[in-house]
Design a protein around this motif. Structure first.
Motif, PDB file in Angstrom:
ATOM      1  N   LEU A 547       0.869  -1.164   0.000  1.00 42.44           N
ATOM      2  CA  LEU A 547       0.000   0.000   0.000  1.00 42.44           C
ATOM      3  C   LEU A 547       0.915   1.224   0.000  1.00 42.44           C
ATOM      4  O   LEU A 547       1.655   1.451   0.955  1.00 42.44           O
ATOM      5  CB  LEU A 547      -0.871  -0.046   1.256  1.00 42.44           C
ATOM      6  CG  LEU A 547      -2.061   0.894   1.356  1.00 42.44           C
ATOM      7  CD1 LEU A 547      -3.031   0.360   2.381  1.00 42.44           C
ATOM      8  CD2 LEU A 547      -1.654   2.299   1.684  1.00 42.44           C
ATOM      9  N   VAL A 548       0.892   1.982  -1.105  1.00 43.56           N
ATOM     10  CA  VAL A 548       1.835   3.097  -1.164  1.00 43.56           C
ATOM     11  C   VAL A 548       1.197   4.432  -0.810  1.00 43.56           C
ATOM     12  O   VAL A 548       1.874   5.332  -0.302  1.00 43.56           O
ATOM     13  CB  VAL A 548       2.530   3.181  -2.541  1.00 43.56           C
ATOM     14  CG1 VAL A 548       3.504   2.026  -2.710  1.00 43.56           C
ATOM     15  CG2 VAL A 548       1.537   3.201  -3.675  1.00 43.56           C
ATOM     16  N   GLU A 549      -0.106   4.580  -1.075  1.00 35.89           N
ATOM     17  CA  GLU A 549      -0.776   5.837  -0.723  1.00 35.89           C
ATOM     18  C   GLU A 549      -2.216   5.530  -0.402  1.00 35.89           C
ATOM     19  O   GLU A 549      -2.773   4.538  -0.906  1.00 35.89           O
ATOM     20  CB  GLU A 549      -0.798   6.796  -1.925  1.00 35.89           C
ATOM     21  CG  GLU A 549       0.520   7.342  -2.318  1.00 35.89           C
ATOM     22  CD  GLU A 549       0.416   8.124  -3.627  1.00 35.89           C
ATOM     23  OE1 GLU A 549       1.354   8.867  -3.896  1.00 35.89           O
ATOM     24  OE2 GLU A 549      -0.577   8.003  -4.361  1.00 35.89           O
ATOM     25  N   SER A 550      -2.825   6.398   0.412  1.00 34.34           N
ATOM     26  CA  SER A 550      -4.256   6.265   0.570  1.00 34.34           C
ATOM     27  C   SER A 550      -4.827   7.601   0.989  1.00 34.34           C
ATOM     28  O   SER A 550      -4.165   8.411   1.652  1.00 34.34           O
ATOM     29  CB  SER A 550      -4.551   5.144   1.573  1.00 34.34           C
ATOM     30  OG  SER A 550      -5.184   5.632   2.705  1.00 34.34           O
ATOM     31  N   GLY A 551      -6.055   7.882   0.563  1.00 35.36           N
ATOM     32  CA  GLY A 551      -6.674   9.167   0.875  1.00 35.36           C
ATOM     33  C   GLY A 551      -7.761   9.462  -0.128  1.00 35.36           C
ATOM     34  O   GLY A 551      -8.141   8.584  -0.914  1.00 35.36           O
ATOM     35  N   THR A 552      -8.299  10.688  -0.118  1.00 35.77           N
ATOM     36  CA  THR A 552      -9.310  11.043  -1.110  1.00 35.77           C
ATOM     37  C   THR A 552      -8.605  11.506  -2.375  1.00 35.77           C
ATOM     38  O   THR A 552      -7.388  11.718  -2.391  1.00 35.77           O
ATOM     39  CB  THR A 552     -10.188  12.193  -0.599  1.00 35.77           C
ATOM     40  OG1 THR A 552      -9.352  13.331  -0.402  1.00 35.77           O
ATOM     41  CG2 THR A 552     -10.887  11.829   0.691  1.00 35.77           C
ATOM     42  N   HIS A 553      -9.399  11.680  -3.414  1.00 33.55           N
ATOM     43  CA  HIS A 553      -8.849  12.110  -4.695  1.00 33.55           C
ATOM     44  C   HIS A 553      -8.034  13.395  -4.538  1.00 33.55           C
ATOM     45  O   HIS A 553      -6.880  13.466  -4.982  1.00 33.55           O
ATOM     46  CB  HIS A 553     -10.005  12.312  -5.675  1.00 33.55           C
ATOM     47  CG  HIS A 553      -9.590  12.880  -6.995  1.00 33.55           C
ATOM     48  ND1 HIS A 553      -8.867  12.161  -7.919  1.00 33.55           N
ATOM     49  CD2 HIS A 553      -9.776  14.116  -7.525  1.00 33.55           C
ATOM     50  CE1 HIS A 553      -8.639  12.908  -8.971  1.00 33.55           C
ATOM     51  NE2 HIS A 553      -9.172  14.106  -8.775  1.00 33.55           N
ATOM     52  N   ASN A 554      -8.630  14.385  -3.858  1.00 30.13           N
ATOM     53  CA  ASN A 554      -7.945  15.671  -3.726  1.00 30.13           C
ATOM     54  C   ASN A 554      -6.639  15.547  -2.953  1.00 30.13           C
ATOM     55  O   ASN A 554      -5.613  16.094  -3.368  1.00 30.13           O
ATOM     56  CB  ASN A 554      -8.858  16.703  -3.066  1.00 30.13           C
ATOM     57  CG  ASN A 554      -9.985  17.105  -4.015  1.00 30.13           C
ATOM     58  OD1 ASN A 554      -9.848  16.939  -5.233  1.00 30.13           O
ATOM     59  ND2 ASN A 554     -11.107  17.570  -3.458  1.00 30.13           N
ATOM     60  N   GLN A 555      -6.716  14.816  -1.845  1.00 29.21           N
ATOM     61  CA  GLN A 555      -5.490  14.643  -1.044  1.00 29.21           C
ATOM     62  C   GLN A 555      -4.385  14.007  -1.878  1.00 29.21           C
ATOM     63  O   GLN A 555      -3.240  14.445  -1.873  1.00 29.21           O
ATOM     64  CB  GLN A 555      -5.776  13.732   0.164  1.00 29.21           C
ATOM     65  CG  GLN A 555      -6.623  14.389   1.228  1.00 29.21           C
ATOM     66  CD  GLN A 555      -7.148  13.367   2.235  1.00 29.21           C
ATOM     67  OE1 GLN A 555      -7.101  12.164   2.011  1.00 29.21           O
ATOM     68  NE2 GLN A 555      -7.659  13.867   3.354  1.00 29.21           N
TER      69      GLN A 555
END
Ligand SMILES: Nc1ncnc2c1ncn2[C@@H]1O[C@H](COP(=O)(O)OP(=O)(O)O)[C@@H](O)[C@H]1O
Ligand SMILES: [Mg+2]
Length: 583
Positions: A547-555
């Motif tokens: 898992l390299v990134e996670s968040g909302t589209h904007n983030q």
């Protein structure tokens, strides 16, 4: 022999029928052995005593023996064959049931053809020996040993002669018989090659025509057939002299027997009737010798087949209920991955320690390059596989401790491509909830944007799909899969590239249906077009199993990491795609 013992277990429920059959078999075989003795008497009565009344009696007795043989052979055949069919039918059903206990890994590791062949051809091979082996052994042993005992008692010198001559015939027949059989198999295999070419040519006829490759294809087909002709030629050479030679040897053997026996008759050592009886016994004894040899070959084949079948039967599903597994209560849909690791093969870790939590009702988009492990991750969540280490929990309950069926009732998956069962559209949707009211089913179909096209089909919901019915487009099949998922009403929903095989128009229709489907459920979507991901509550970016990134589209866009890169790349691609459509 071990697998044969296991085959016998299949027969054990039908012990009584088999014992009765064996009894009839023994009677029939003994009767068969007695006939030459009566014929001997008959011949002597006619030729030596010339006694009319006795001759009539003896003829009647022989007819009686034939009648007994008829009745008992019929009973034995019926009992054995029927038992065999019953036992094999049970076995096929048992194996099919067993297939359903095996995990997905079993099916993805093997080619469909291999599994099907074990379930069909191998069982047919087994069917050929399961009761035949004991029956033939019993019958032929009685004939062989009974015959030898009787004639030794009558005249041991002639018996010795028979025992020397009969094997010659058997060995000759066996040697060439085997060669012929091998050639037949060879011819079949070579013909199969040409059949494949034929099939390819029919299904790829457009390619052949467009590339003007008829000449090449003719050549290929011709070569394959020529090859099988060469084998056929060898077979013809052997088979043309085989039949006549067998005849020649058989007649010569009888002639030697007749000559030697005739001498004994003239010298007064035996009666004419005894000579005839000897010749009859010779044929009775030669029979078992041949059939033992044949039986041996068949048993070899049967053992190979049963080994392969029992191998499947002995396998256990890797993912299965533990002895203390509990049914899972109605889910609200919280999902936790706790340091989950997974591999298909030891040397290649696919999921490398993934950790995240998803709240009930959230929509999660899984994004990442192809091969990143997205599908594997959702298959772990579905529990098609169990993690090697780490834990997956739903509503705080470790997945490993729940009863599979109770969990699977609450999770739904729409794959990239849907294959429908043969049958009607209605049956295919109803698969999710057998016996559902048609009104409810139609509501689901409407929500899946499937109702309209279904109504346009020749028989509406009763239209038969698949090979014998109409062919539906990929988009239509997907909408049926969605209707099915809506009807199932799962608490956790997985969409694995559910729209990526579709054209833009169907995708729009499906997108709309999917959005409705995702409402109020924890949803995981893997989508190939990133525009569909904007609205997700959470985006998880995977790369090489991590898992390299996670968040909302904007983030994630602000972060300018892998997601940003993938997104800009895909957006450009999409602009191009749109331009192509416009042009
Ligand atoms: N059944 C399988 N057996 C062995 N390797 C597999 C199997 N399924 C997938 N893989 C491998 O696992 C990796 C991740 O595959 P997958 O989860 O399908 O990726 P994604 O869905 O992100 O494209 C790939 O390298 C793929 O080759
Ligand atoms: Mg995938």
């Amino acid at each position: 022999m071990h697998s044969y013992k296991r085959l016998l277990v299949l027969l054990s429920p039908y012990k009584n029928a088999l014992f009765l059959g064996a009894f009839c078999l023994v009677i029939a075989s003994l009767t068969n052995l007695a006939v030459p003795l009566y014929i001997k008497k008959l011949v002597d009565v006619v030729m030596v005593e010339k006694n009319m009344a006795l001759m009539n009696n003896l003829t009647l007795s022989i007819a009686g023996l034939f009648l007994i043989q008829l009745i008992f052979s019929t009973a034995h055949n019926y009992l054995f064959d029927l038992t065999e069919k019953r036992a094999i039918t049970d076995f096929r059903i048992k194996l099919f049931k067993h297939l359903h206990t095996l995990s997905l890994s079993f099916f993805v590791k093997r080619r469909t053809g291999e599994i099907v062949s074990r379930m069909t051809n191998d069982i047919t091979t087994i069917e050929n020996i399961v009761t035949d082996l004991p029956a033939t052994l019993l019958q032929q042993s009685i004939r062989l040993f009974g015959g030898i005992i009787i004639i030794t008692y009558m005249n041991w010198k002639l018996t010795g002669l028979i025992l020397v001559l009969a094997p010659v015939l058997v060995v000759f027949a066996r040697t060439f018989g085997r060669r012929l059989k091998k050639l037949s198999t060879e011819i079949q295999d070579k013909l199969a090659v040409s059949t494949t070419i034929l099939e390819e040519n029919i299904s790829c006829i457009q390619v052949v025509k467009s590339f003007v490759r008829e000449h090449l294809e003719n050549q290929r087909f011709g070569d394959a057939l020529e090859d099988s002709y060469q084998s056929a030629k060898k077979r013809v050479i052997i088979s043309s002299f085989f039949g006549p030679s067998i005849g020649f040897i058989a007649f010569s053997t009888s002639l030697i027997l007749l000559w030697y026996g005739g001498r004994e008759v003239i010298l007064g050592a035996i009666s004419p009737g005894e000579l005839i009886a000897f010749i009859l016994y010779a044929t009775i004894i030669a029979g078992p010798m041949g059939s033992f040899a044949r039986l041996y070959a068949r048993v070899q084949e049967g053992m190979g087949a049963s080994k392969r079948v029992f191998e499947i039967l002995d396998m256990e599903g890797e993912v299965r209920d533990t002895s203390d597994a509990k049914p899972i209560p109605e889910l609200s849909g919280k999902v936790e991955f706790d340091n989950v690791r997974f591999h298909y093969r030891e040397d290649q870790e696919i999921i490398k320690g993934i950790h995240f939590t998803v709240e009930p009702g959230q929509t999660v988009a899984l994004v990442g390059p192809s091969g990143a492990g997205k599908s594997t991750l959702v298959q772990l969540l579905h529990r098609f596989y169990d993690p090697i280490s780490g834990e997956i929990r739903v509503d705080g309950i470790p997945l490993k401790t729940v009863q599979l069926a109770s969990y699977w009732k609450q999770i739904g998956i729409v794959p990239q491509e849907t294959i429908l069962f043969g049958g009607t559209i209605l049956q295919n949707i109803e698969y999710a909830k057998p016996g559902v009211l048609k009104e409810e089913l139609i509501v689901a179909a409407k929500a899946a944007n499937a109702h309209n096209f279904i109504m346009e089909c020749p028989d509406g919901y009763e239209t038969v799909v698949g090979e014998k019915g109409i062919r539906l487009s990929a988009g239509q099949r997907q909408r049926i899969a969605i209707a099915r998922a809506i009807l199932k009403n799962p608490h956790i929903l997985i969409l694995d590239e559910a729209t990526s095989a579709l054209d833009n128009e169907s995708e729009l229709l499906i997108q709309d249906a999917l959005e409705r489907l995702m409402q109020g459920r924890t949803s995981f979507i893997i989508a190939h077009r990133l525009s569909t991901i904007h609205t997700a509550d959470r985006i998880i970016v995977l790369d090489k199993g991590m898992l390299v990134e996670s968040g909302t589209h904007n983030q994630l866009m602000q972060k300018k990491g892998l997601y940003h890169k993938l997104y800009t790349l895909k957006s450009l691609q999409m602009v191009e795609e749109t331009e192509n459509i416009v042009n």
